[in-house]
Scaffold this active site. Structure first.
Site, PDB file in Angstrom:
ATOM      1  N   HIS A   1      -5.952   6.314  -7.844  1.00  0.00           N
ATOM      2  CA  HIS A   1      -4.576   5.837  -7.701  1.00  0.00           C
ATOM      3  C   HIS A   1      -3.797   6.042  -9.002  1.00  0.00           C
ATOM      4  O   HIS A   1      -3.468   7.154  -9.338  1.00  0.00           O
ATOM      5  CB  HIS A   1      -4.600   4.373  -7.238  1.00  0.00           C
ATOM      6  CG  HIS A   1      -3.293   3.886  -6.759  1.00  0.00           C
ATOM      7  ND1 HIS A   1      -2.730   4.290  -5.574  1.00  0.00           N
ATOM      8  CD2 HIS A   1      -2.404   3.018  -7.298  1.00  0.00           C
ATOM      9  CE1 HIS A   1      -1.551   3.707  -5.413  1.00  0.00           C
ATOM     10  NE2 HIS A   1      -1.336   2.931  -6.452  1.00  0.00           N
TER      11      HIS A   1
ATOM     12  N   CYS B   1       4.441   1.958   5.300  1.00  0.00           N
ATOM     13  CA  CYS B   1       3.016   1.889   5.640  1.00  0.00           C
ATOM     14  C   CYS B   1       2.198   3.092   5.144  1.00  0.00           C
ATOM     15  O   CYS B   1       1.030   2.941   4.759  1.00  0.00           O
ATOM     16  CB  CYS B   1       2.821   1.765   7.149  1.00  0.00           C
ATOM     17  SG  CYS B   1       4.029   0.715   7.974  1.00  0.00           S
TER      18      CYS B   1
ATOM     19  N   MET C   1      -3.245  -6.777   2.468  1.00  0.00           N
ATOM     20  CA  MET C   1      -2.043  -6.362   3.210  1.00  0.00           C
ATOM     21  C   MET C   1      -0.985  -7.453   3.040  1.00  0.00           C
ATOM     22  O   MET C   1      -1.268  -8.643   3.253  1.00  0.00           O
ATOM     23  CB  MET C   1      -2.438  -6.210   4.678  1.00  0.00           C
ATOM     24  CG  MET C   1      -1.312  -6.287   5.647  1.00  0.00           C
ATOM     25  SD  MET C   1      -0.827  -4.665   6.207  1.00  0.00           S
ATOM     26  CE  MET C   1       0.493  -5.110   7.318  1.00  0.00           C
TER      27      MET C   1
ATOM     28  N   HIS D   1      -5.607  -2.130 -10.471  1.00  0.00           N
ATOM     29  CA  HIS D   1      -4.272  -1.514 -10.346  1.00  0.00           C
ATOM     30  C   HIS D   1      -3.598  -1.579 -11.708  1.00  0.00           C
ATOM     31  O   HIS D   1      -2.894  -2.549 -12.021  1.00  0.00           O
ATOM     32  CB  HIS D   1      -3.443  -2.248  -9.280  1.00  0.00           C
ATOM     33  CG  HIS D   1      -2.193  -1.493  -8.910  1.00  0.00           C
ATOM     34  ND1 HIS D   1      -1.106  -1.415  -9.743  1.00  0.00           N
ATOM     35  CD2 HIS D   1      -1.872  -0.757  -7.811  1.00  0.00           C
ATOM     36  CE1 HIS D   1      -0.173  -0.666  -9.166  1.00  0.00           C
ATOM     37  NE2 HIS D   1      -0.616  -0.257  -7.992  1.00  0.00           N
TER      38      HIS D   1
ATOM     39  N   CYS E   1      -0.165   3.304   1.909  1.00  0.00           N
ATOM     40  CA  CYS E   1      -1.505   2.692   1.858  1.00  0.00           C
ATOM     41  C   CYS E   1      -2.421   3.226   2.959  1.00  0.00           C
ATOM     42  O   CYS E   1      -3.619   3.376   2.751  1.00  0.00           O
ATOM     43  CB  CYS E   1      -1.408   1.179   1.998  1.00  0.00           C
ATOM     44  SG  CYS E   1      -0.620   0.414   0.577  1.00  0.00           S
ATOM     45  N   HIS E   2      -1.861   3.483   4.149  1.00  0.00           N
ATOM     46  CA  HIS E   2      -2.731   3.826   5.282  1.00  0.00           C
ATOM     47  C   HIS E   2      -2.843   5.329   5.523  1.00  0.00           C
ATOM     48  O   HIS E   2      -3.695   5.751   6.312  1.00  0.00           O
ATOM     49  CB  HIS E   2      -2.222   3.138   6.553  1.00  0.00           C
ATOM     50  CG  HIS E   2      -2.229   1.640   6.447  1.00  0.00           C
ATOM     51  ND1 HIS E   2      -3.364   0.893   6.611  1.00  0.00           N
ATOM     52  CD2 HIS E   2      -1.242   0.749   6.153  1.00  0.00           C
ATOM     53  CE1 HIS E   2      -3.071  -0.402   6.446  1.00  0.00           C
ATOM     54  NE2 HIS E   2      -1.796  -0.507   6.156  1.00  0.00           N
TER      55      HIS E   2
END
Ligand code: DHE
Length: 561
Positions: free
Chosen positions: A338, A48, A102, A380, A51-52
């Site tokens: 990213h 997790c 998600m 991406h 991403c978070h």
């Protein structure tokens, strides 16, 4: 009267967050045993945090702090009318994913684990310890000093065509001989190596694990051998050497998610030299406590690294000519930075600002932002793909996690022959239709007429298990679908086996795809002939566990994509 009404409304709106926060603050988070907490902490780190965020402030994924996740005692609604989440709702989101990108975890985590995670993210986030230069030095292991390493290559392998392949959940790296398709060596590395990069000499492979463990592997031995390791922190994604003439492999840089910083090491021994924090202001002028280091690349035009800081949206050009008196140029772009790659000329670094639906083009010659290009949702690129477009000249492409297209962006060129394309520079000149969203990587090669794209994050099995190949001579044509799972010949599995990360061999006539199954499923590397698009070889072996990123030595050294 009108004014009074408006002021009343404004006051009510201003009061709302206070009322909401008072209600959530009064509510206790669900109870958890210490064993459950320890388990959840590990799962959060592995699945997790990327991403978070460690502090759960959100980036690619949503903010997961308790003021969003906890059910309010009085059932208060948040601004906009959404109900607070709470255990039941969170379990559903974790199990089935969301349209916002998600992924579903019902085939990765058990029901019990999903329940633990739903309760865990309602607790106040733990703040992990910092990691100092001293900690880094204490972790450093010089297994073989430079003087004791081979003086020449001791094997007959064509090193330029070796593939370094991440075996994600096994915490290993496979080195596969690209000429013979034989597994040469499987080595222990950090957990879930994110990328492998090559030394300028092509002799050493550097890897960085999600757990921050960095290794240097020497391919001159009869069999590849890890000659040094060091820990960068507790959560990391990127690494690169110094590549500018005169500085080849003198230094190595590694970027961490936690703590938010980058570290500079000796390029051959990994001895730690310096750590620089990336905490600071975002492009919106807010302080951020966790600005994580995303992609890093070494410039060829200057003795600099391009360091992309995710949460702040700041791109740092770090000059490594004088490490003691370090000079950096900080370029404002957009959030959240990213992954990315070079344009065809290798002057511009193209990096996805995925939450802004933009790609930033950094001019590494002038040290300025050349453009912020608007794209479809959540670009991406991996490293992207460069080719000469029949109509628009030099272009760089990115896929999208959140849209069913591939964006083709016109890039600037110093070549006078390309002057006619200038008016389109830094614009999306074409969108190629994909069968759905969920793309992660695109790839091509100067000798190929094909553009390859995967879609491993698409929820449909048929799409996630396939790759799509466009004919670059006729981009109006629909792509050809290759069913990688079927072509692998492996028996069907319950969990989706995601086909991901196309990578060319040195000659540019084969494309290698990872068929990324569950940890206990048999996975494979499936190789296609790039000309005929026919299956050429399936590499499968009990050691091939959860293969993901693949890095061909020659193509990685020379940024061929
Ligand atoms: Fe990646 C590149 C971060 C999930 C496979 N990934 C990168 C880079 C970053 C990054 C910052 C650029 C490194 C560079 O160039 O220096 N990745 C993250 C995340 O934060 C995220 C979303 C969640 C996480 O927890 O890590 C994430 N990435 C994944 C995966 O789940 C993938 C598909 C499988 C895996 O191995 O974990 C994955 N990421 C990759 C690969 C690259 C990459 C293969 C290199 C692409 C290339 O061709 O250069």
């Amino acid at each position: 009267m009108q004014n009074a009404k408006r002021i009343g409304k404004m006051l009510a709106l201003a009061m709302l967050p206070m009322a909401v926060s008072a209600a959530w603050a009064q509510t206790a988070a669900p109870e958890m045993t210490s064993e459950e907490k320890a388990k959840a902490k590990q799962i959060y780190f592995e699945r997790c945090a990327g991403c978070h965020g460690v502090l759960r402030k959100g980036a690619t994924g949503k903010n997961l702090e308790p003021h969003w996740t906890k059910t309010a005692a009085d059932g208060t609604k948040l601004e906009g009318g959404t109900l607070k989440l709470g255990t039941e709702r969170l379990e559903k989101i974790i199990s089935y994913g969301t349209e916002g990108g998600m992924v579903n975890y019902d085939d990765i985590l058990t029901k019990e684990e999903i329940n633990i995670m739903a309760r865990y993210i309602q607790q106040t986030p733990d703040v992990p310890p910092e990691f100092s230069l001293k900690d880094m030095k204490d972790s450093w292991k010089l297994i073989v000093p430079v003087k004791d390493r081979p003086k020449k290559q001791m094997n007959n392998v064509n090193l330029k065509n070796v593939f370094a392949i991440t075996l994600r959940d096994a915490g290993k790296l496979a080195l596969i001989d690209g000429d013979t398709h034989k597994i040469w060596k499987v080595l222990d590395t950090g957990y879930a190596v994110h990328i492998s990069r090559l030394s300028a000499s092509g002799r050493y492979v550097y890897t960085v694990g999600r757990d921050g463990l960095t290794t240097i592997i020497d391919m001159w031995y009869e069999e590849p051998k890890t000659v040094a390791t060091v820990r960068l922190g507790s959560d990391a994604r990127s690494v690169d050497t110094s590549k500018f003439k005169g500085y080849e492999d003198k230094y190595l840089i590694g970027g961490t998610y936690w703590p938010p910083q980058y570290s500079i090491m000796d390029g051959e021994t990994l001895e730690p030299i310096k750590i620089v924090s990336t905490r600071g202001q975002t492009v919106d002028g807010e302080y951020h406590p966790e600005p994580r280091v995303a992609s890093i690349v070494a410039s060829m035009v200057k003795p600099e690294w391009v360091v992309n800081v995710k949460e702040t949206g700041q791109i740092m050009l770090v000059d490594y000519t004088d490490i003691k008196n370090l000079k950096t140029t900080t370029i404002e772009s957009a959030k959240f930075l990213h992954d990315g790659g070079w344009d065809m000329s290798k002057r511009y670094f193209m990096v996805a600002a995925n939450a802004s639906n933009k790609v930033a083009a950094v001019d590494t010659k002038t040290g300025k932002l050349a453009a912020l290009v608007d794209t479809a949702k959540i670009p991406h690129p991996g490293r992207g793909a460069n080719f000469m477009h029949p109509q628009f000249g030099p272009v760089w492409t990115t896929g999208h996690l959140g849209a069913d297209v591939i964006s083709v962006i016109s890039t600037a060129s110093d070549n006078p022959k390309h002057a006619k394309f200038k008016q389109n520079n830094w614009k999306v000149v074409q969108e190629l239709k994909m069968p759905g969203a969920g793309n992660l990587f695109v790839k091509t090669h100067p000798k190929s007429t094909h553009l390859w794209a995967d879609a491993p994050m698409n929820p449909e099995r048929e799409i996630a298990e396939s790759v799509y190949v466009y004919d670059m001579k006729d981009l109006g044509k629909a792509p050809q679908r290759l069913d990688v799972a079927k072509d692998s010949g492996l028996p069907e599995s319950k969990a989706i086996r995601r086909a991901t990360h196309p990578e060319f061999n040195e000659a540019g006539n084969e494309v290698w795809i990872s068929l990324w199954g569950g940890k206990t499923d048999q996975s494979a590397i499936v190789i296609y002939d790039d000309k005929t698009l026919k299956l050429k070889k399936v590499i499968t072996d009990p050691s091939i566990v959860t293969p993901t990123g693949k890095f061909n030595v020659f193509n990685t050294m020379h940024d061929v994509y």
